[in-house]
Design an enzyme around this catalytic site. Sequence first.
Site, PDB file in Angstrom:
ATOM      1  N   TRP A 192       0.932  -1.491  -0.109  1.00 45.21           N
ATOM      2  CA  TRP A 192       0.140  -0.137   0.040  1.00 45.21           C
ATOM      3  C   TRP A 192       1.126   1.064   0.468  1.00 45.21           C
ATOM      4  CZ3 TRP A 192      -0.689   3.253   4.226  1.00 45.21           C
ATOM      5  CH2 TRP A 192      -0.046   3.115   5.463  1.00 45.21           C
ATOM      6  N   ASP A 193       2.741   0.812   0.435  1.00 47.63           N
ATOM      7  CA  ASP A 193       3.310   1.916  -0.021  1.00 47.63           C
ATOM      8  C   ASP A 193       3.385   2.624  -1.150  1.00 47.63           C
ATOM      9  OD1 ASP A 193       4.416   0.193   1.946  1.00 47.63           O
ATOM     10  OD2 ASP A 193       6.092   0.753   1.364  1.00 47.63           O
TER      11      ASP A 193
ATOM     12  N   GLU B 175       1.669  -1.562  13.347  1.00 51.60           N
ATOM     13  CA  GLU B 175       1.718  -2.879  13.520  1.00 51.60           C
ATOM     14  C   GLU B 175       1.954  -3.587  14.841  1.00 51.60           C
ATOM     15  OE1 GLU B 175       3.836  -3.462   9.118  1.00 51.60           O
ATOM     16  OE2 GLU B 175       2.203  -4.236   8.741  1.00 51.60           O
TER      17      GLU B 175
ATOM     18  N   LYS C 276       3.996   1.963  16.145  1.00 48.56           N
ATOM     19  CA  LYS C 276       5.157   1.865  15.360  1.00 48.56           C
ATOM     20  C   LYS C 276       5.244   3.169  14.134  1.00 48.56           C
ATOM     21  CE  LYS C 276       7.443  -1.375  12.020  1.00 48.56           C
ATOM     22  NZ  LYS C 276       6.227  -2.578  10.936  1.00 48.56           N
ATOM     23  N   GLN C 277       4.574   3.505  13.906  1.00 50.17           N
ATOM     24  CA  GLN C 277       4.110   4.356  12.652  1.00 50.17           C
ATOM     25  C   GLN C 277       2.968   4.919  12.947  1.00 50.17           C
ATOM     26  OE1 GLN C 277       4.426   1.379   9.039  1.00 50.17           O
ATOM     27  NE2 GLN C 277       2.962   3.157   8.299  1.00 50.17           N
TER      28      GLN C 277
END
Lengths: 768, 768
Positions: free
Chosen positions: A359-360, A490, A602-603
């Site tokens: 999906w990046d 994640e 994480k992000q």
Amino acid sequence: MNQEYITANAWSIIEDDFDKGRVKSSESLFSLGNGAMGQRANFEETYTGDTFQGSYIAGVYYPDKTRVGWWKNGYPEYFAKVLNAPNWIGINVTVNGVALDLNTCKSITNYKRELNMKEGWYERSFTAILPNDVEVNVSAKRFLSLTHDELGVINYKVTPVNTKAVIEFSPYIDAGITNEDTNWDDKFWDILSVTEADQQGFISSKTMKTEFHVGTYMQSLVFVDGQKQNLKPSVTQSDSELYYKYTLNVNKGEEASIQKFAGYVTDMNHKTSQLIDAAKTVLKESINLGYETLLKQQKDAWASIWDMADITIDGDVKAQQGIRFNIFQLNQTYLGKDERLNIGPKGFTGEKYGGSTYWDTEAYCIPFYMATKDQNVARSLLAYRYNHLDKAIENAEKLGFTNGAALYPMVTMNGEESHNEWEITFEEIHRNGAMVYAIYNYVRYTGDFSYIPEMGLEVMIAISRFWYQRFNYSQEKNKYVMLGVTGPNEYENNVNNNWYTNYFAKWCIEYTMLCLDKVKDGYSDDYNRIVGHTKLNDSELDKWQELVNNVYLPYSGKYDVYLQQDNFLDKELIPVSELDKTQRPINQKWSWDRILRSCYIKQADVLQGFYFFEDHFTEEELERHFDFYEPLTVHESSLSPCVHSIQAAKLNRMDQAYTFYLRTSRLDLDDYNKEVEEGCHITSMAGTWMSIVEGFGGMRVVNDTLSFEPRIPKEWDAYSFKVNFRNQVVKVNVSQKGSTFEVEGNSTLSIILNGEALKISPSQPVKA
Amino acid sequence: MNQEYITANAWSIIEDDFDKGRVKSSESLFSLGNGAMGQRANFEETYTGDTFQGSYIAGVYYPDKTRVGWWKNGYPEYFAKVLNAPNWIGINVTVNGVALDLNTCKSITNYKRELNMKEGWYERSFTAILPNDVEVNVSAKRFLSLTHDELGVINYKVTPVNTKAVIEFSPYIDAGITNEDTNWDDKFWDILSVTEADQQGFISSKTMKTEFHVGTYMQSLVFVDGQKQNLKPSVTQSDSELYYKYTLNVNKGEEASIQKFAGYVTDMNHKTSQLIDAAKTVLKESINLGYETLLKQQKDAWASIWDMADITIDGDVKAQQGIRFNIFQLNQTYLGKDERLNIGPKGFTGEKYGGSTYWDTEAYCIPFYMATKDQNVARSLLAYRYNHLDKAIENAEKLGFTNGAALYPMVTMNGEESHNEWEITFEEIHRNGAMVYAIYNYVRYTGDFSYIPEMGLEVMIAISRFWYQRFNYSQEKNKYVMLGVTGPNEYENNVNNNWYTNYFAKWCIEYTMLCLDKVKDGYSDDYNRIVGHTKLNDSELDKWQELVNNVYLPYSGKYDVYLQQDNFLDKELIPVSELDKTQRPINQKWSWDRILRSCYIKQADVLQGFYFFEDHFTEEELERHFDFYEPLTVHESSLSPCVHSIQAAKLNRMDQAYTFYLRTSRLDLDDYNKEVEEGCHITSMAGTWMSIVEGFGGMRVVNDTLSFEPRIPKEWDAYSFKVNFRNQVVKVNVSQKGSTFEVEGNSTLSIILNGEALKISPSQPVKA
């Protein structure tokens, strides 16, 4: 930061010292690509030290049999992965019968690698004393041609310094290669034939299972002090290799050199039966043009890319080098010429993550390509997913969905899912949202609504059907809930009501309904075609409406923030700043359960939603959520710092924005994550571009108009970038003293600058 | 039910037809074991059809390198697994030079397998016409000696029916074996030597890595019509095999036979240097005793086991066969003689699950062994975990726990964790509770508190420390919560506040504190020793107390039930009865995410807690929870039906209790789960025993007194069982007309019958 050996330079990546321990890192950093093929910076000549060989052909993959500890129903049986392709760069070199091998030389001096990003070539040069005490100067320059994208060219020169010498060049091609990353040590290639005639060598091979036919070819010219030598080489061949050998006698100080023209032709672009002819055509044309002309074409082609894509930064050469490295690698990886291709997380710089599409692409790469290339490039990236729609529907069917619901894969080469951790494959479903967002973003930026009736709407309907089925009604909450998902963070798996996913799903359905109305009104043929074969009817739309009116979004009144997931507040909320440094990165120090039940992110997750849907929230809301979530974020994904940089800039926290920017822009050059040997983080490089254009430049599209709120870090004197907006090119210069906005071409462009509507005409730049 | 070919018989498992498709299933069902070694019912002679070879030695394992799709920090590097051991049963047979092979015979008639559970032997007999048209009657009887547990004995007979014939018997041992279940096709055994002398053969081998030395030995005697023949066999040997060959000339109708004495000696019981001597000793002793005497000893040994462990059922031969098969297999697997051993889920009937120890032992097996054997057997099973305490502490340390907290492994051979799915390994931590419950249960049943100061308390302190650290304080709930766990219902992963786990953890700490007080009062030496080395102090105990006072237990006021986990009510609650049969079993039909977000329960979870802590809840509470959860339960674990059978019986729902009983008792015989080929479900067989004794018999321990509430299914005329309670044996007979309670020996025993206190004396059985 894990390494700091790259010399700061505005236009080149430079290494000026030979260190065996850095060979694999440099092989990644100095990689070349031309969108159709890619090559790690492996040495041409023999190297017996530690190396990671990598040659890649865009779109050529192999479905490697899945390996899992415990099989779960629904796992994909294969993991499609990018293949190490036959070696075309090899040139063995001997000097008076002794092999040139940097692992065995008595001394190596004047060692230098340069990746010239401005002109698109890579050169390595050094002086070496061989075990037989012959001292030689060596240089090897190569490029993957942008103008002839099946061609790589090498110019390899050896000059004996202290004696006359017999120099043997043995250019070769070798199809007996393997992947480091295989699940079962399978062989991936069948070699069909090794043939040669008239100094042209050719190996025909095909990938197993997928049956991509690939021809690897070569032809070489040799020179003494620039004078072409008409030698007949000797030939050695095996089942998988072909070697020529040219022997040159040169005096002390005389230069022996070889130009090798080589590369791949594949049945993606030619008939299988015509691959040899295709290779001959490339060789004939390129040798006719000659090395210097091809190199000139290369420089011109890169000049044209840079003209549009360059970002300049004055006063901070490392930042300048970082952003150009990112832009260069993105353009090496994908040029938008082929709808079948996409942008793998490692591009052509390594095998890891299989070279597949994530999906990046939709979340990070499309904005970059949209603004720095013709809008057809972004449209091609959207079409890639449209072309995979049937596979996405099959994928959802395997998970029990019906009625044409689609779940796009987490990782793919050909539309089929290739990932196999249940918490990701089956649950990190927010990726479906990014597919729709990319369509929305494309239309918003380009104004080209036609993509929606032509292709996009079918994707959107299938995704909306997935979301509709994936929610379930909770009697307890009297709302629709979404159970068992993994959000962008994640570090939480199988959570309920991830705000990002719920919000995104709701928005997808709403946007689909909005577009349905517009298509019904303006594109009735398309509307009838689509409604006809999707069998969408009013009763289904009524149910969608009922659902979006009642989607549950977890919220905390106490903190006045949306909650990352239902039970987030049951966690102990201890800011990252209080976490002992010995515990970082937590994904290497902590067991998975500990990570999962910790509050560490994480992000960007909720904040990723605030990034995509910035206009849905006030700046105060952004600030509140940023202050709640960012202190809990460990940024252990390459995709994390850029989003936070943009939001910090928007909140006028320029020091923080700059810190995040540095982390994203030199992630690979300085090897923050201790893994650059495996390849570079290509997709997150687009996030670096966004950090400058959207973060510092504050660029947005507001009501069909480009809007800017330029800011500049105190560390920089000035920066500039260009964007192509609806076929008009705007150049933005920001310095400590002010900004200018110029438009290229003949037309005037309306922009919004710090909230104020203005016009820029070609003759009258705007200054602010 | 998946198969129905086993002939119903009260004391034997019988197959009376040869079907190549059932060979592997029968190999499991007719397996033999004697606690020290085990053998699938593979044929002695050559068989070229589909077969699953399995010979096992208790306690001999290999740490196979872990295989995972995506590595997560904290995963164990090795998976200790039971090994297929050298073949000792092999006897190749030729008749006039043609191999006897049931896969190639022209006809096979009178085929019969019998596993005689009463006497502990297995016999196979048939009439076959070989490819050379010789017709032979064959019978092969074997047993694994209970009295000599390193010994297996085979009596193999061949009678030519239609001609005289030359019969060759070639008994062999073969160490060149592999596991079907290997992660990387590693070799598990090193073969050290193959030697023979005086018709005694010996292969010395050792397991790789773990270096268990195993000697496989054999000696054979041959007969014609029962007359011993003094033949000198020929010898053939290779690096891994040793064959003797005996040639017998027999007339038509004359019987050629061979008695093979063979088995294993290991360095678990002998010095490595003395293995050959140990084998010679077994051979000398057993051949001196002779086949018939050994068989007689076998019958006597089993008679003694049955005397205590038998359950009779009148009027339902399939139920009778089922329960005896369960009791027989449990006794074949584990006899309680060796503290180093435990009960693997497949016993000695297959490789799957690695033959390792699960929480099944504590939750299901200990009650069976406690009631049907000397209490030292249960104590040995407890000591097994005490001996692994250091490993359990190390295991917890790997996951970030400190201060001597222990997490017992999900799966183990030697105390180290062998499982590697994060949602199980790291999160299915309720297993720790079962360790403490087993101690509590042992003390409650046997009255032997001394185990706690000697060993149990240290285990309990370490586990309480784990629980204390594993909870965290939720500001939101103002309670201690436990995030990210998997309960006994493995169809929910990574949930928060699994009621079973929270309740169990709270109870563990409370019980530990209670025992601490008792040990302090009554066993001050032990107390000082334990407090000394665990450094437990009052402040730690105060924190425990504060925690147990404030543990969060999810509860629904609407349904008036404890909730399986925090968000259970967000699920769609649709009873299993409304689930389409094509969707069952859901673990084969649905993807994992779909299972996880469904309301369907694999095995008792909240109800498992109600089983363990029955006396904490009223019958009304049990009924409410049973009515809420059982309809949502798919019973896709072999451990599920027994608990529900017991609870249904308690609630006087005898039809339901009987249905659950049938499912558990004939799980393997009728192959409900379509997997009996891989081996039998040994540990759940103890649950079958519990279904009768605790379910129908209603046996409990109440205040140091045995209590019964006998019930009988309407399908049965009568049933009986015995239990050993504190060294007194009670026999319970229940018929449709009433019950009797008899006590063996000299003393009177107090019992509670349907709530009323009574005394049984040896001369005066109680009738009700």
